[in-house]
Design a protein around this motif. Sequence first.
Motif, PDB file in Angstrom:
ATOM      1  N   LEU A 173     -28.139 -10.294   9.822  1.00 52.17           N
ATOM      2  CA  LEU A 173     -29.464 -10.511   9.249  1.00 52.17           C
ATOM      3  C   LEU A 173     -29.616 -11.960   8.805  1.00 52.17           C
ATOM      4  O   LEU A 173     -28.918 -12.403   7.894  1.00 52.17           O
ATOM      5  N   SER A 174     -30.531 -12.702   9.437  1.00 48.46           N
ATOM      6  CA  SER A 174     -30.730 -14.107   9.063  1.00 48.46           C
ATOM      7  C   SER A 174     -31.277 -14.218   7.636  1.00 48.46           C
ATOM      8  O   SER A 174     -31.020 -15.190   6.943  1.00 48.46           O
ATOM      9  N   ASP A 175     -32.009 -13.199   7.199  1.00 45.22           N
ATOM     10  CA  ASP A 175     -32.584 -13.184   5.846  1.00 45.22           C
ATOM     11  C   ASP A 175     -31.842 -12.193   4.944  1.00 45.22           C
ATOM     12  O   ASP A 175     -32.439 -11.539   4.096  1.00 45.22           O
ATOM     13  N   TRP A 176     -30.515 -12.116   5.129  1.00 47.47           N
ATOM     14  CA  TRP A 176     -29.715 -11.131   4.405  1.00 47.47           C
ATOM     15  C   TRP A 176     -29.848 -11.249   2.889  1.00 47.47           C
ATOM     16  O   TRP A 176     -29.813 -10.245   2.175  1.00 47.47           O
ATOM     17  N   PHE A 177     -30.023 -12.478   2.395  1.00 45.56           N
ATOM     18  CA  PHE A 177     -30.119 -12.709   0.952  1.00 45.56           C
ATOM     19  C   PHE A 177     -31.342 -11.984   0.382  1.00 45.56           C
ATOM     20  O   PHE A 177     -31.243 -11.279  -0.633  1.00 45.56           O
ATOM     21  N   GLU A 178     -32.486 -12.121   1.046  1.00 48.75           N
ATOM     22  CA  GLU A 178     -33.710 -11.428   0.602  1.00 48.75           C
ATOM     23  C   GLU A 178     -33.593  -9.921   0.799  1.00 48.75           C
ATOM     24  O   GLU A 178     -34.073  -9.139  -0.015  1.00 48.75           O
ATOM     25  N   LYS A 179     -32.943  -9.534   1.889  1.00 47.94           N
ATOM     26  CA  LYS A 179     -32.751  -8.097   2.144  1.00 47.94           C
ATOM     27  C   LYS A 179     -31.862  -7.496   1.045  1.00 47.94           C
ATOM     28  O   LYS A 179     -32.143  -6.418   0.539  1.00 47.94           O
ATOM     29  N   LEU A 180     -30.813  -8.227   0.672  1.00 49.76           N
ATOM     30  CA  LEU A 180     -29.938  -7.747  -0.396  1.00 49.76           C
ATOM     31  C   LEU A 180     -30.716  -7.645  -1.699  1.00 49.76           C
ATOM     32  O   LEU A 180     -30.613  -6.649  -2.417  1.00 49.76           O
ATOM     33  N   ARG A 181     -31.528  -8.666  -2.010  1.00 48.14           N
ATOM     34  CA  ARG A 181     -32.349  -8.635  -3.227  1.00 48.14           C
ATOM     35  C   ARG A 181     -33.212  -7.364  -3.260  1.00 48.14           C
ATOM     36  O   ARG A 181     -33.295  -6.690  -4.279  1.00 48.14           O
ATOM     37  N   SER A 182     -33.807  -7.027  -2.135  1.00 46.98           N
ATOM     38  CA  SER A 182     -34.696  -5.860  -2.091  1.00 46.98           C
ATOM     39  C   SER A 182     -33.933  -4.553  -2.327  1.00 46.98           C
ATOM     40  O   SER A 182     -34.498  -3.593  -2.844  1.00 46.98           O
ATOM     41  N   THR A 183     -32.619  -4.518  -1.998  1.00 46.37           N
ATOM     42  CA  THR A 183     -31.856  -3.287  -2.222  1.00 46.37           C
ATOM     43  C   THR A 183     -31.496  -3.091  -3.694  1.00 46.37           C
ATOM     44  O   THR A 183     -31.081  -2.004  -4.085  1.00 46.37           O
ATOM     45  N   PHE A 184     -31.649  -4.125  -4.495  1.00 48.13           N
ATOM     46  CA  PHE A 184     -31.443  -3.977  -5.935  1.00 48.13           C
ATOM     47  C   PHE A 184     -32.681  -3.377  -6.595  1.00 48.13           C
ATOM     48  O   PHE A 184     -32.601  -2.836  -7.690  1.00 48.13           O
ATOM     49  N   VAL A 185     -33.822  -3.491  -5.919  1.00 50.77           N
ATOM     50  CA  VAL A 185     -35.070  -2.928  -6.431  1.00 50.77           C
ATOM     51  C   VAL A 185     -35.251  -1.497  -5.926  1.00 50.77           C
ATOM     52  O   VAL A 185     -35.572  -0.588  -6.683  1.00 50.77           O
ATOM     53  N   ASP A 186     -35.027  -1.297  -4.632  1.00 53.32           N
ATOM     54  CA  ASP A 186     -35.140   0.020  -4.002  1.00 53.32           C
ATOM     55  C   ASP A 186     -33.741   0.480  -3.621  1.00 53.32           C
ATOM     56  O   ASP A 186     -33.207   0.078  -2.592  1.00 53.32           O
ATOM     57  N   LEU A 187     -33.153   1.324  -4.454  1.00 56.86           N
ATOM     58  CA  LEU A 187     -31.766   1.744  -4.256  1.00 56.86           C
ATOM     59  C   LEU A 187     -31.571   2.616  -3.024  1.00 56.86           C
ATOM     60  O   LEU A 187     -30.444   2.824  -2.582  1.00 56.86           O
ATOM     61  N   GLU A 188     -32.672   3.127  -2.458  1.00 56.15           N
ATOM     62  CA  GLU A 188     -32.582   3.980  -1.268  1.00 56.15           C
ATOM     63  C   GLU A 188     -32.756   3.179   0.021  1.00 56.15           C
ATOM     64  O   GLU A 188     -32.533   3.705   1.106  1.00 56.15           O
ATOM     65  N   LEU A 189     -33.184   1.913  -0.080  1.00 55.39           N
ATOM     66  CA  LEU A 189     -33.451   1.079   1.091  1.00 55.39           C
ATOM     67  C   LEU A 189     -32.182   0.889   1.916  1.00 55.39           C
ATOM     68  O   LEU A 189     -31.120   0.580   1.384  1.00 55.39           O
ATOM     69  N   LYS A 190     -32.336   1.076   3.236  1.00 54.25           N
ATOM     70  CA  LYS A 190     -31.208   0.989   4.154  1.00 54.25           C
ATOM     71  C   LYS A 190     -31.606   0.178   5.369  1.00 54.25           C
ATOM     72  O   LYS A 190     -32.718   0.301   5.854  1.00 54.25           O
ATOM     73  N   PHE A 191     -30.688  -0.627   5.850  1.00 53.64           N
ATOM     74  CA  PHE A 191     -30.909  -1.382   7.074  1.00 53.64           C
ATOM     75  C   PHE A 191     -29.983  -0.820   8.153  1.00 53.64           C
ATOM     76  O   PHE A 191     -29.007  -0.134   7.842  1.00 53.64           O
ATOM     77  N   GLU A 192     -30.281  -1.150   9.404  1.00 52.08           N
ATOM     78  CA  GLU A 192     -29.603  -0.535  10.539  1.00 52.08           C
ATOM     79  C   GLU A 192     -28.080  -0.538  10.392  1.00 52.08           C
ATOM     80  O   GLU A 192     -27.455  -1.589  10.263  1.00 52.08           O
ATOM     81  N   GLY A 193     -27.515   0.669  10.398  1.00 53.01           N
ATOM     82  CA  GLY A 193     -26.065   0.834  10.335  1.00 53.01           C
ATOM     83  C   GLY A 193     -25.432   0.556   8.984  1.00 53.01           C
ATOM     84  O   GLY A 193     -24.219   0.655   8.841  1.00 53.01           O
ATOM     85  N   GLY A 194     -26.232   0.202   8.005  1.00 51.31           N
ATOM     86  CA  GLY A 194     -25.705  -0.113   6.681  1.00 51.31           C
ATOM     87  C   GLY A 194     -25.809   1.063   5.729  1.00 51.31           C
ATOM     88  O   GLY A 194     -26.210   2.155   6.111  1.00 51.31           O
ATOM     89  N   GLU A 195     -25.467   0.805   4.490  1.00 48.35           N
ATOM     90  CA  GLU A 195     -25.602   1.860   3.480  1.00 48.35           C
ATOM     91  C   GLU A 195     -26.528   1.368   2.377  1.00 48.35           C
ATOM     92  O   GLU A 195     -26.640   0.176   2.113  1.00 48.35           O
ATOM     93  N   SER A 196     -27.195   2.315   1.763  1.00 48.96           N
ATOM     94  CA  SER A 196     -28.106   1.982   0.665  1.00 48.96           C
ATOM     95  C   SER A 196     -27.298   1.625  -0.576  1.00 48.96           C
ATOM     96  O   SER A 196     -26.103   1.927  -0.674  1.00 48.96           O
ATOM     97  N   SER A 197     -27.968   1.004  -1.533  1.00 49.37           N
ATOM     98  CA  SER A 197     -27.317   0.713  -2.814  1.00 49.37           C
ATOM     99  C   SER A 197     -26.839   2.002  -3.464  1.00 49.37           C
ATOM    100  O   SER A 197     -25.740   2.059  -4.022  1.00 49.37           O
ATOM    101  N   ARG A 198     -27.652   3.038  -3.381  1.00 51.99           N
ATOM    102  CA  ARG A 198     -27.290   4.319  -4.004  1.00 51.99           C
ATOM    103  C   ARG A 198     -26.012   4.886  -3.384  1.00 51.99           C
ATOM    104  O   ARG A 198     -25.131   5.373  -4.096  1.00 51.99           O
ATOM    105  N   GLU A 199     -25.889   4.802  -2.054  1.00 55.32           N
ATOM    106  CA  GLU A 199     -24.691   5.317  -1.387  1.00 55.32           C
ATOM    107  C   GLU A 199     -23.452   4.513  -1.781  1.00 55.32           C
ATOM    108  O   GLU A 199     -22.395   5.088  -2.068  1.00 55.32           O
ATOM    109  N   ALA A 200     -23.581   3.190  -1.814  1.00 55.69           N
ATOM    110  CA  ALA A 200     -22.454   2.339  -2.191  1.00 55.69           C
ATOM    111  C   ALA A 200     -22.080   2.571  -3.656  1.00 55.69           C
ATOM    112  O   ALA A 200     -20.902   2.643  -4.008  1.00 55.69           O
ATOM    113  N   MET A 201     -23.096   2.685  -4.500  1.00 54.34           N
ATOM    114  CA  MET A 201     -22.874   2.940  -5.924  1.00 54.34           C
ATOM    115  C   MET A 201     -22.095   4.238  -6.119  1.00 54.34           C
ATOM    116  O   MET A 201     -21.153   4.296  -6.924  1.00 54.34           O
TER     117      MET A 201
END
Length: 180
Positions: free
Chosen positions: A84-112
């Motif tokens: 992800l070229s914009d991984w920093f912004e994508k990571l920021r968004s996963t701190f707001v939406d804990l269910e947000l998931k990107f292709e093949g990744g895990e959500s913040s909630r799953e990692a937590m």
Amino acid sequence: MLKKIYVIRHCEAEGQSPEAQLTDRGLEQALDLSEFFSNIKIDRIISSPYKRAIDSIYPLAKRLNIDVEIDRKLTERNLSIKNLSDWFEKLRSTFVDLELKFEGGESSREAMKRIVEVVEEAHSRNNNNIVIVTHGNLMSLLLMYFNKDFGFDDWKSLSNPDVFLLINESNKVTFQRIWK
């Protein structure tokens, strides 16, 4: 009974791969970590299987003659299988939406959930002073679990290494940053 868990973010490494080695500075930091814990009783050490995590805690484990237990639940969070070229912004968004998931990744909630399971298991054992070695994103999600105000900016301010002390007193967990 008062239980203390020291959650450590690994020392400075050469990269993000599971095999990434510590830099020369990271190797010095690992020795500093060992010294930092020289007057603290430790009963158990649990680490991510990533080389940088194990190598960060090895000097302390060797000094204390304690085996490092490997737990795959402590591996770094995979944001996506895509680069992800914009991984920093994508990571920021996963701190707001804990269910947000990107292709093949895990959500913040799953990692937590993974790291919380390790901490809960540690709390259930007879050991009172435990070290857990992990990665910055996972550490941040653990701290967010115990304090919802811990967020993206707090993640950004973490150092390599970093140490937080979680204290479980009568099933109420509080934490504080104790790294210098």
